[in-house]
Write a protein that holds these residues in place. Sequence first.
Motif, PDB file in Angstrom:
ATOM      1  N   LEU A 134      36.973  49.509  54.617  1.00 18.26           N
ATOM      2  CA  LEU A 134      37.637  50.507  53.774  1.00 18.26           C
ATOM      3  C   LEU A 134      38.533  49.905  52.682  1.00 18.26           C
ATOM      4  CD1 LEU A 134      37.841  53.529  53.362  1.00 18.26           C
ATOM      5  CD2 LEU A 134      39.752  53.579  54.991  1.00 18.26           C
ATOM      6  N   PRO A 135      39.317  48.845  52.962  1.00 19.34           N
ATOM      7  CA  PRO A 135      40.146  48.276  51.891  1.00 19.34           C
ATOM      8  C   PRO A 135      39.333  47.764  50.702  1.00 19.34           C
ATOM      9  CG  PRO A 135      40.940  47.533  54.030  1.00 19.34           C
ATOM     10  CD  PRO A 135      39.634  48.241  54.272  1.00 19.34           C
ATOM     11  N   SER A 136      38.171  47.188  50.953  1.00 17.76           N
ATOM     12  CA  SER A 136      37.336  46.688  49.856  1.00 17.76           C
ATOM     13  C   SER A 136      36.801  47.835  49.007  1.00 17.76           C
ATOM     14  CB  SER A 136      36.176  45.858  50.415  1.00 17.76           C
ATOM     15  OG  SER A 136      36.657  44.697  51.053  1.00 17.76           O
ATOM     16  N   VAL A 137      36.434  48.932  49.655  1.00 21.51           N
ATOM     17  CA  VAL A 137      35.959  50.105  48.915  1.00 21.51           C
ATOM     18  C   VAL A 137      37.041  50.592  47.957  1.00 21.51           C
ATOM     19  CG1 VAL A 137      35.200  52.505  49.121  1.00 21.51           C
ATOM     20  CG2 VAL A 137      34.379  50.801  50.753  1.00 21.51           C
ATOM     21  N   THR A 138      38.257  50.688  48.471  1.00 23.42           N
ATOM     22  CA  THR A 138      39.377  51.134  47.645  1.00 23.42           C
ATOM     23  C   THR A 138      39.632  50.182  46.480  1.00 23.42           C
ATOM     24  OG1 THR A 138      40.368  52.053  49.648  1.00 23.42           O
ATOM     25  CG2 THR A 138      41.777  51.879  47.718  1.00 23.42           C
ATOM     26  N   SER A 139      39.514  48.882  46.746  1.00 25.50           N
ATOM     27  CA  SER A 139      39.744  47.882  45.705  1.00 25.50           C
ATOM     28  C   SER A 139      38.760  48.035  44.560  1.00 25.50           C
ATOM     29  CB  SER A 139      39.642  46.474  46.300  1.00 25.50           C
ATOM     30  OG  SER A 139      39.830  45.494  45.304  1.00 25.50           O
ATOM     31  N   PHE A 140      37.494  48.263  44.870  1.00 21.70           N
ATOM     32  CA  PHE A 140      36.486  48.440  43.820  1.00 21.70           C
ATOM     33  C   PHE A 140      36.835  49.622  42.915  1.00 21.70           C
ATOM     34  CE2 PHE A 140      33.331  46.100  46.586  1.00 21.70           C
ATOM     35  CZ  PHE A 140      33.148  45.069  45.693  1.00 21.70           C
ATOM     36  N   PHE A 141      37.305  50.705  43.496  1.00 25.10           N
ATOM     37  CA  PHE A 141      37.567  51.913  42.730  1.00 25.10           C
ATOM     38  C   PHE A 141      38.877  51.852  41.931  1.00 25.10           C
ATOM     39  CE2 PHE A 141      34.423  53.958  45.520  1.00 25.10           C
ATOM     40  CZ  PHE A 141      33.746  54.735  44.593  1.00 25.10           C
ATOM     41  N   VAL A 142      39.880  51.151  42.447  1.00 24.42           N
ATOM     42  CA  VAL A 142      41.220  51.275  41.879  1.00 24.42           C
ATOM     43  C   VAL A 142      41.724  50.020  41.167  1.00 24.42           C
ATOM     44  CG1 VAL A 142      43.630  51.823  42.403  1.00 24.42           C
ATOM     45  CG2 VAL A 142      41.785  52.978  43.656  1.00 24.42           C
ATOM     46  N   GLN A 143      41.650  48.841  41.814  1.00 22.58           N
ATOM     47  CA  GLN A 143      42.419  47.702  41.320  1.00 22.58           C
ATOM     48  C   GLN A 143      41.595  46.480  40.952  1.00 22.58           C
ATOM     49  OE1 GLN A 143      44.748  45.805  44.361  1.00 22.58           O
ATOM     50  NE2 GLN A 143      43.351  46.413  45.981  1.00 22.58           N
ATOM     51  N   GLY A 144      40.302  46.485  41.185  1.00 16.62           N
ATOM     52  CA  GLY A 144      39.492  45.292  41.000  1.00 16.62           C
ATOM     53  C   GLY A 144      39.605  44.663  39.620  1.00 16.62           C
ATOM     54  N   LYS A 145      39.480  45.465  38.572  1.00 17.76           N
ATOM     55  CA  LYS A 145      39.496  44.926  37.205  1.00 17.76           C
ATOM     56  C   LYS A 145      40.852  44.347  36.841  1.00 17.76           C
ATOM     57  CE  LYS A 145      40.583  49.405  35.043  1.00 17.76           C
ATOM     58  NZ  LYS A 145      40.175  50.391  34.013  1.00 17.76           N
ATOM     59  N   TYR A 146      41.932  44.928  37.362  1.00 16.80           N
ATOM     60  CA  TYR A 146      43.268  44.428  37.047  1.00 16.80           C
ATOM     61  C   TYR A 146      43.524  43.069  37.707  1.00 16.80           C
ATOM     62  CZ  TYR A 146      43.968  49.254  35.554  1.00 16.80           C
ATOM     63  OH  TYR A 146      43.841  50.468  34.925  1.00 16.80           O
ATOM     64  N   ARG A 147      42.991  42.867  38.885  1.00 19.03           N
ATOM     65  CA  ARG A 147      43.119  41.568  39.552  1.00 19.03           C
ATOM     66  C   ARG A 147      42.470  40.467  38.721  1.00 19.03           C
ATOM     67  NH1 ARG A 147      44.289  40.729  44.913  1.00 19.03           N
ATOM     68  NH2 ARG A 147      45.080  42.520  46.065  1.00 19.03           N
ATOM     69  N   LEU A 148      41.314  40.766  38.152  1.00 20.79           N
ATOM     70  CA  LEU A 148      40.620  39.772  37.326  1.00 20.79           C
ATOM     71  C   LEU A 148      41.444  39.418  36.096  1.00 20.79           C
ATOM     72  CD1 LEU A 148      36.993  41.245  37.484  1.00 20.79           C
ATOM     73  CD2 LEU A 148      37.909  39.307  38.769  1.00 20.79           C
ATOM     74  N   LEU A 149      42.011  40.423  35.440  1.00 22.48           N
ATOM     75  CA  LEU A 149      42.826  40.181  34.258  1.00 22.48           C
ATOM     76  C   LEU A 149      44.056  39.342  34.601  1.00 22.48           C
ATOM     77  CD1 LEU A 149      43.628  40.617  31.311  1.00 22.48           C
ATOM     78  CD2 LEU A 149      44.626  42.819  31.983  1.00 22.48           C
ATOM     79  N   MET A 150      44.735  39.669  35.679  1.00 22.91           N
ATOM     80  CA  MET A 150      45.932  38.927  36.080  1.00 22.91           C
ATOM     81  C   MET A 150      45.589  37.479  36.405  1.00 22.91           C
ATOM     82  SD  MET A 150      47.626  41.934  38.418  1.00 22.91           S
ATOM     83  CE  MET A 150      48.957  40.939  39.077  1.00 22.91           C
ATOM     84  N   ASP A 151      44.440  37.257  36.999  1.00 25.06           N
ATOM     85  CA  ASP A 151      44.009  35.904  37.340  1.00 25.06           C
ATOM     86  C   ASP A 151      43.779  35.074  36.080  1.00 25.06           C
ATOM     87  OD1 ASP A 151      43.271  33.741  38.790  1.00 25.06           O
ATOM     88  OD2 ASP A 151      41.337  34.519  39.436  1.00 25.06           O
ATOM     89  N   VAL A 152      43.029  35.624  35.129  1.00 23.91           N
ATOM     90  CA  VAL A 152      42.730  34.906  33.891  1.00 23.91           C
ATOM     91  C   VAL A 152      43.999  34.684  33.065  1.00 23.91           C
ATOM     92  CG1 VAL A 152      41.480  35.038  31.693  1.00 23.91           C
ATOM     93  CG2 VAL A 152      40.352  35.725  33.807  1.00 23.91           C
ATOM     94  N   ASP A 153      44.947  35.590  33.169  1.00 25.05           N
ATOM     95  CA  ASP A 153      46.204  35.482  32.415  1.00 25.05           C
ATOM     96  C   ASP A 153      47.223  34.582  33.111  1.00 25.05           C
ATOM     97  OD1 ASP A 153      47.778  36.121  30.183  1.00 25.05           O
ATOM     98  OD2 ASP A 153      48.819  37.711  31.274  1.00 25.05           O
ATOM     99  N   GLY A 154      46.818  33.943  34.209  1.00 27.62           N
ATOM    100  CA  GLY A 154      47.709  33.013  34.896  1.00 27.62           C
ATOM    101  C   GLY A 154      48.722  33.661  35.798  1.00 27.62           C
ATOM    102  N   ARG A 155      48.500  34.909  36.197  1.00 30.51           N
ATOM    103  CA  ARG A 155      49.453  35.624  37.056  1.00 30.51           C
ATOM    104  C   ARG A 155      48.938  35.747  38.485  1.00 30.51           C
ATOM    105  NH1 ARG A 155      53.279  38.299  33.663  1.00 30.51           N
ATOM    106  NH2 ARG A 155      52.628  38.293  31.474  1.00 30.51           N
ATOM    107  N   ARG A 156      48.204  34.739  38.917  1.00 36.50           N
ATOM    108  CA  ARG A 156      47.715  34.721  40.300  1.00 36.50           C
ATOM    109  C   ARG A 156      48.881  34.717  41.282  1.00 36.50           C
ATOM    110  NH1 ARG A 156      43.010  32.829  43.116  1.00 36.50           N
ATOM    111  NH2 ARG A 156      41.961  32.429  41.131  1.00 36.50           N
ATOM    112  N   TYR A 157      50.036  34.189  40.856  1.00 33.98           N
ATOM    113  CA  TYR A 157      51.187  34.124  41.755  1.00 33.98           C
ATOM    114  C   TYR A 157      51.636  35.520  42.202  1.00 33.98           C
ATOM    115  CZ  TYR A 157      53.881  35.103  37.461  1.00 33.98           C
ATOM    116  OH  TYR A 157      54.373  35.660  36.299  1.00 33.98           O
ATOM    117  N   VAL A 158      51.452  36.517  41.359  1.00 34.10           N
ATOM    118  CA  VAL A 158      51.798  37.887  41.750  1.00 34.10           C
ATOM    119  C   VAL A 158      50.887  38.348  42.886  1.00 34.10           C
ATOM    120  CG1 VAL A 158      51.990  40.280  40.974  1.00 34.10           C
ATOM    121  CG2 VAL A 158      52.611  38.415  39.418  1.00 34.10           C
ATOM    122  N   LEU A 159      49.601  38.074  42.733  1.00 33.57           N
ATOM    123  CA  LEU A 159      48.638  38.448  43.767  1.00 33.57           C
ATOM    124  C   LEU A 159      48.901  37.678  45.063  1.00 33.57           C
ATOM    125  CD1 LEU A 159      45.403  38.478  41.549  1.00 33.57           C
ATOM    126  CD2 LEU A 159      46.837  40.420  42.199  1.00 33.57           C
TER     127      LEU A 159
END
Length: 501
Positions: A134-159
Amino acid sequence: MKFKNLSRVERNMLTGLFCQFVTILLGFLMPRLYLTYYGSGVNGELNTIKQLFAYLYLLEAGVGLATTQALYRPVAMEEHQTVSEILAATDHYYRRTGTLYALIVVAIGIVYPMVVHFTLPRGVVLLYTILYGLPSVTSFFVQGKYRLLMDVDGRRYVLSNLETATNLISGIGKVLVLMLTQNLLAMQLLYCLCSMLPIPVILWYTHKNYPWIDHHAKPDYSAVAQKNSVLMHQLSGVIFNNTDMVLLSYFCNFQLVSVYSIYNMFFVQIIFVMNLFLNSISFRMGQIFHTDRERFLGLFDLCETLYLAFVAFCYTMTAAFLLPVIRIYTSGIQDTNYIDAFLLLLFALKAVLESGKGIYHHVVQYEGAFQQTRWHALAEMTINLTVTLLGIQFFGIYGCLFGTLAALLCRTVLIFRYTYRNILHQSMARPALKWVCDLGLMALILRIVGIQSRPELSLPGVIGVALLHMIWIGAAFAGAAFLFDHDLLHKLRTLRSSIRS
């Protein structure tokens, strides 16, 4: 130095290390509780279910990695509209993936217990599977794209900080629930709820730090057009990392799955630490690759020298001193023998190749050469499945590792050759000599130290002996690194300056 004064690379590294430390502690604790309360059979069953979920990762169809590669340049150049269009395309694919993912999770929970005999009731397996997915399903719908952006922008530390907090809360809760009630479903429900906690935080953070995102931007599907080529790479990776336990559960028994999972658990945690170094600097190296190629070549040569020596050092120490740790960890478990020096050596060789080739995978990712190298993934997948299916018939659990090693060796040679010949356009002689030197030194040290269970030592004794050996073993690999680069210290300062800028 205050945390806010650190560069993003340094923040990524520090928070990643702490997150991995917490993950390792909890990762070691939970299987031990499963073994204690349920035995090797149930531990093997739960680990097999987890491996099946890795196959569901393929439903992402390469969108995540293709998006990451596409974002490097526009993020570095602050092309906000381009970034918004790429994220819109990613969101479209992720929503479609989330629906399919949910359906397949339910199908696995129903069908798999019919194919393989479980000691757990089928209803428990179904609900456990749904709560796990269930958590992965929710991630695909809500937050997946934002995680990718934060990673590329060097904000992996937040995650990493969010993951650390989530792991601590869910880990402590799972331990309490398991010890007080021994109820698997209650424990998994708690995990599911805790995994949802980061979602509102990520949504708030992206709204605050990326107010320029155009949520109505026209999707740029061409930016993630390589997703199908990336999928081949991910398919190979999933088969490589997760096939062994599934095949062992079918051809052998869940006791052997449990043995494999214990060794794999230790090595997976170390591999994560290895990847932490690469992932922490990945966003910066990717940006430099696209803006200053000459500078990138110098930095990459230094990173390769340090990384390969560090990989060989870590797995030399692991091969030499992990067996007594496993002896202590599995003490009191009588239904299966967990002490196997040859199995440990095979896992160590597998980990060296897997971690070592990671640095070249990052270069291929920067270049976006997914289509050109997808036949590498196909070759690895074919060798892995063929040798493993044959090997498991004759050699059991060792046969799984024989197949993995054969596939890894092939893939490492192919990606090494492609990186230097087609991307960096440099001679392969010097980097190949780095590999030979580090692997030769590893073999020599293991020949001297040996791989033993050391039954006379307690855990503090094992740690003490390992620390003493770490001094001269570390010095040996540091000497090997200096052998290839006499001006190593000066270049390290240059590297730090580059990644901080």
